[in-house]
Design an enzyme around this catalytic site. Structure first.
Site, PDB file in Angstrom:
ATOM      1  N   HIS A   1       0.904  10.427   2.071  1.00  0.00           N
ATOM      2  CA  HIS A   1      -0.423  10.101   1.552  1.00  0.00           C
ATOM      3  C   HIS A   1      -1.400  11.266   1.650  1.00  0.00           C
ATOM      4  O   HIS A   1      -2.510  11.188   1.151  1.00  0.00           O
ATOM      5  CB  HIS A   1      -0.949   8.827   2.224  1.00  0.00           C
ATOM      6  CG  HIS A   1      -0.304   7.606   1.639  1.00  0.00           C
ATOM      7  ND1 HIS A   1      -0.933   6.397   1.523  1.00  0.00           N
ATOM      8  CD2 HIS A   1       0.921   7.424   1.105  1.00  0.00           C
ATOM      9  CE1 HIS A   1      -0.123   5.522   0.957  1.00  0.00           C
ATOM     10  NE2 HIS A   1       1.015   6.122   0.705  1.00  0.00           N
TER      11      HIS A   1
ATOM     12  N   SER B   1       2.479  11.621  -4.149  1.00  0.00           N
ATOM     13  CA  SER B   1       3.874  11.566  -4.572  1.00  0.00           C
ATOM     14  C   SER B   1       4.180  12.665  -5.579  1.00  0.00           C
ATOM     15  O   SER B   1       3.318  13.072  -6.349  1.00  0.00           O
ATOM     16  CB  SER B   1       4.164  10.222  -5.225  1.00  0.00           C
ATOM     17  OG  SER B   1       3.915   9.173  -4.339  1.00  0.00           O
TER      18      SER B   1
ATOM     19  N   LYS C   1       5.832  -2.940 -10.339  1.00  0.00           N
ATOM     20  CA  LYS C   1       7.110  -2.292 -10.642  1.00  0.00           C
ATOM     21  C   LYS C   1       8.064  -2.359  -9.443  1.00  0.00           C
ATOM     22  O   LYS C   1       9.254  -2.622  -9.603  1.00  0.00           O
ATOM     23  CB  LYS C   1       6.851  -0.838 -11.038  1.00  0.00           C
ATOM     24  CG  LYS C   1       8.055  -0.174 -11.646  1.00  0.00           C
ATOM     25  CD  LYS C   1       7.669   1.113 -12.341  1.00  0.00           C
ATOM     26  CE  LYS C   1       8.892   1.766 -12.922  1.00  0.00           C
ATOM     27  NZ  LYS C   1       8.552   2.907 -13.770  1.00  0.00           N
ATOM     28  N   ASP C   2       7.519  -2.135  -8.248  1.00  0.00           N
ATOM     29  CA  ASP C   2       8.360  -2.225  -7.050  1.00  0.00           C
ATOM     30  C   ASP C   2       8.883  -3.648  -6.857  1.00  0.00           C
ATOM     31  O   ASP C   2       9.997  -3.841  -6.368  1.00  0.00           O
ATOM     32  CB  ASP C   2       7.572  -1.796  -5.809  1.00  0.00           C
ATOM     33  CG  ASP C   2       7.470  -0.272  -5.708  1.00  0.00           C
ATOM     34  OD1 ASP C   2       8.168   0.416  -6.478  1.00  0.00           O
ATOM     35  OD2 ASP C   2       6.704   0.221  -4.858  1.00  0.00           O
TER      36      ASP C   2
ATOM     37  N   GLU D   1      32.689   4.006   9.088  1.00  0.00           N
ATOM     38  CA  GLU D   1      32.160   3.229   7.983  1.00  0.00           C
ATOM     39  C   GLU D   1      31.991   4.126   6.768  1.00  0.00           C
ATOM     40  O   GLU D   1      31.845   5.334   6.888  1.00  0.00           O
ATOM     41  CB  GLU D   1      30.807   2.623   8.379  1.00  0.00           C
ATOM     42  CG  GLU D   1      30.902   1.694   9.553  1.00  0.00           C
ATOM     43  CD  GLU D   1      29.841   2.024  10.580  1.00  0.00           C
ATOM     44  OE1 GLU D   1      30.017   3.019  11.319  1.00  0.00           O
ATOM     45  OE2 GLU D   1      28.846   1.296  10.629  1.00  0.00           O
TER      46      GLU D   1
END
Ligand code: HEM
Lengths: 256, 422
Positions: free
Chosen positions: B217, B221, B245-246, B289
């Site tokens: 922040h 972005s 959108k998320d 894994e």
């Protein structure tokens, strides 16, 4: 174009990477044939009658050597047995309990809340009774082997004479599907060995399928509930995805 | 800033009273409400939010599992099966937690890939990127120790193999291994400390995630074009645009998650982990894994133990210095025709390593791993530094708004078309 290539790449990569590795031993790959079971596919459920017969086979045959210590007699209710039937089955075994008020251990008939009684008190005793081989606990065996129930069915029906040139060690038995092909367990099932109350023929194939069904249920008793819940949740999420997408389109309508 | 009540414009009087004394609502509004966000994100930008949700899911299911789990070698395996059988919806808790770990790594791998493709690691976001690598390392440690808890054969042997790696270090190696084990082999003290750490580390991750977001922040972005927003026409408020959108991305993620949990809960696991741990019986193939396989392959590609260990750690350490290895000022690979191909090949190498890591350490897998591992490192240490000098990037668009809203040819051809309308 580039983006499609990218996606194809990712899908391909993940498919290749996660393709289940076939069971192999000493470099050899053993193909486990696919057997049709009532619980195959996403809508499959346990055939209760088959699983009940499978339990009978376990109780009369396999339980002489194999424990299933994660199961309790009360769990059998899920196979459609009544409370009285379960109590009667539990009462046929003697369970060690105690200490009582005098500090003594004592034996009493089994109760539905008891775990399945194990045939041997400890692994050493189990080995001593089986030429040094350890019969594994069967509670989760269907989850503990590549191929699951298919493998169990194949194992139980896979005994036979070794191919020419293969010698089987003393006390071992030839099995087509066991890794390494030499298994310490003698063929546990033979036709006609068990008598079923519902008149089902006790052929080797029938019995193997029944006991594999029972062992699959024992390993995944939640399977039916899980799938039913999954179908509802995925339907719900699909609708929600449609709504979320519509909302997103609406909000973004004037942004680009 | 002077001492005194914060000047709050939250309408609700109760919330305002709190906000004046502790302006968390103002902060949320600033950081997640009106936060100016580039208007051209594609769906790759969903994955940070997904990772955050995934972390919360892991902690929520983990805490309830811990209420029923017993960290003792003689009881751990049975206690996990008891959760599956006798705890109400225990099977759901455990399958969500176990598959949640896989989902977490899928999400984070895509998230990291996104950062590498669009150059999000470059200035001024170097620290943000490095904090991300720290989170990745902590996740690996957490998942590794979590996998030991059910105390199956792979738990035990995986723990034995991986902890033993540290013995390759000269002088301190043996000491580190004994410290990890709490004794002279993987045993009850190991299980106990792994459980304690497995409970602790996720909360450390929460802390680092917080710092990761703080750093985000400050710089804002990155975006698919890799150019900075130049003004309000290039950005949108986070809410409602990116919350909407998320949300859509989140539902799709839940669908994938649900397919795994409800229809293939053991698909990504290993059947041997349903066999109780037995120090006397070694499984035919010890495999970690799936999400560790690329690094496992790098480890085994080197014939020398210490060399393998160093290279394995190096494969992650190199990510820390990536911002300084790649000197090109152009962030997005859309404008770097050669680097883009080199990076796609790197992606192929990663999948090849993942595949080889799951195979026995024999030919041809060893040779293939070596080639892929060599390329993995060459990309960072040779190709990127060279390309920074030699490559001629495509012309960058003037601004985000111009590229997205039209007015001039779209730079980078069709590939630059944002995915919004997809
Ligand atoms: C970063 C977040 C986390 C990751 C990646 C993670 C990963 C894992 C993994 C891979 C397993 C083994 C699953 C299996 O095969 O059974 C596991 C088990 C377990 N985890 Fe976590 N975990 C996380 C957070 C937590 C938290 C916060 C707690 C407790 C507060 C917790 C408690 C447990 C317990 C009790 C088990 C053993 C039960 C079981 O095996 O299912 N986990 N975890």
């Amino acid at each position: 174009m580039f983006r499609t290539t990218l996606k194809a790449l990712a899908v391909l990569g993940s498919l290749v990477a996660f393709a289940p590795a076939p069971a192999s031993a000493a470099g050899e790959t053993i193909h486990i044939p696919d057997t049709r079971f009532s619980f195959d596919g996403i809508f499959g459920t346990y055939d209760r009658a088959s699983a009940q017969r499978g339990f009978q086979i376990y109780k009369e045959v396999c339980a002489n050597c194999h424990a299933m210590h994660l199961l309790s007699y009360r769990n059998l209710r899920a196979l459609g047995l009544t409370e009285a039937q379960v109590a009667a089955i539990a009462a046929t075994v003697q369970i060690q309990d105690g200490p009582n008020d005098e500090g003594q251990m004592f034996e009493r008939p089994g109760r539905p809340s008891d775990r399945f009684r194990s045939p041997f008190p400890n692994p050493q005793a189990a080995r001593a009774a089986n030429n040094g081989a350890l019969p594994p606990d069967l509670s989760v065996i269907a989850k503990a082997r590549e191929g699951g129930a298919d493998y169990l069915y194949a194992l139980l029906t896979g005994y036979g004479d070794p191919p020419a040139g293969v010698t089987v060690m003393e006390g071992m038995n030839y099995n087509r599907y066991f890794p390494g092909h030499q298994i310490a367990m003698a063929p546990p099932l033979s036709a006609g060995q068990v008598e079923f109350a519902d008149g089902t023929q006790s052929t080797l194939e029938n019995m193997s399928r029944d006991v594999a069904t029972f062992l699959q249920w024992a390993a995944e008793p939640e399977l039916e509930e899980r799938r039913a819940m999954g179908i509802k949740i995925i339907l719900f999420l699909t609708v929600l995805a449609g709504l979320a997408y519509a909302v997103k389109r609406k909000i973004w309508a004037n942004a680009h | 800033m002077s001492i005194g009540l914060h000047n709050s414009d939250i309408p609700n009087p109760v919330l305002r009273w709190i906000d004046q004394r502790m302006p968390v609502f103002t902060m949320m509004q600033k950081e997640y409400g009106s936060f100016p966000t580039p208007r051209n994100f594609n769906y790759f930008w969903n994955f940070g939010a997904l990772a955050m949700v995934n972390l919360v899911i892991m902690i929520a299911t983990g805490v309830f599992l811990a209420m029923h789990y017993t960290p003792h070698t003689s009881m751990a395996f049975d206690s996990v099966e008891r959760i599956m059988r006798d705890v109400n919806y225990g099977w759901l808790l455990r399958y969500v937690h176990a598959n949640g770990a896989s989902m977490f790594f899928i999400v984070v791998y895509v998230h990291i890939w996104r950062g590498m493709y669009y150059g999000s690691y470059k200035a001024p976001r170097e620290l943000l990127w490095m904090l991300g690598v720290v989170i990745f390392l902590l996740m690996m440690a957490t998942a590794f120790m979590g996998y030991v808890l059910p105390w199956g054969q792979m738990s035990f042997w995986g723990a034995t193999v991986i902890t033993n790696l540290f013995s390759a270090f000269p002088v301190v190696g043996e000491w580190i291994v004994q410290l990890l084990w709490g004794g002279f082999s993987v045993d009850n003290p190991t299980l106990n400390r792994f459980f304690a750490l497995h409970y602790l580390l996720p909360f450390v991750i929460v802390g680092v995630v917080f710092l990761h977001v703080v750093a985000l922040h400050i710089t804002g972005s990155n975006n698919p074009l890799g150019i900075e927003p130049k003004g309000p026409q290039d950005t949108l408020p986070f809410h409602p645009y990116y919350t909407a959108k998320d949300s859509f991305g989140l539902v799709i993620y839940f669908i994938v998650f649900a397919v795994l949990v409800f229809f293939a809960p053991n698909y990504l696991g290993h059947p041997d982990n349903y066999i109780p741990a037995n120090p006397l019986v070694t499984p035919a193939h010890i495999v970690p894994e799936w999400y560790f396989l690329p690094f496992y392959a790098i480890l085994r590609a080197v014939p020398d133990k210490l060399g393998g260990v160093l290279l394995m750690f190096g494969s992650i350490a190199v990510l820390f210095v990536l911002p300084w290895l790649d000197g090109s000022p152009v962030r997005s690979m859309r404008f770097r025709p050669i680097a883009r191909i080199a990076f796609l090949l790197w992606t192929v190498a990663f999948f090849v390593l993942l595949y080889c890591g799951g195979k026995p350490a024999e030919e041809p897998y060893v040779t293939i791993s070596r080639i892929a591992a060599a390329y993995y490192f060459a990309y960072f240490l040779v190709i990127l530094p060279l390309l920074a000098r030699l490559e001629k990037p495509l012309p960058l668009p003037e601004s985000i708004a111009r590229a997205v809203l039209g007015g001039g040819p779209l730079p980078g051809g069709a590939a630059a078309k944002p995915m919004e309308k997809a």
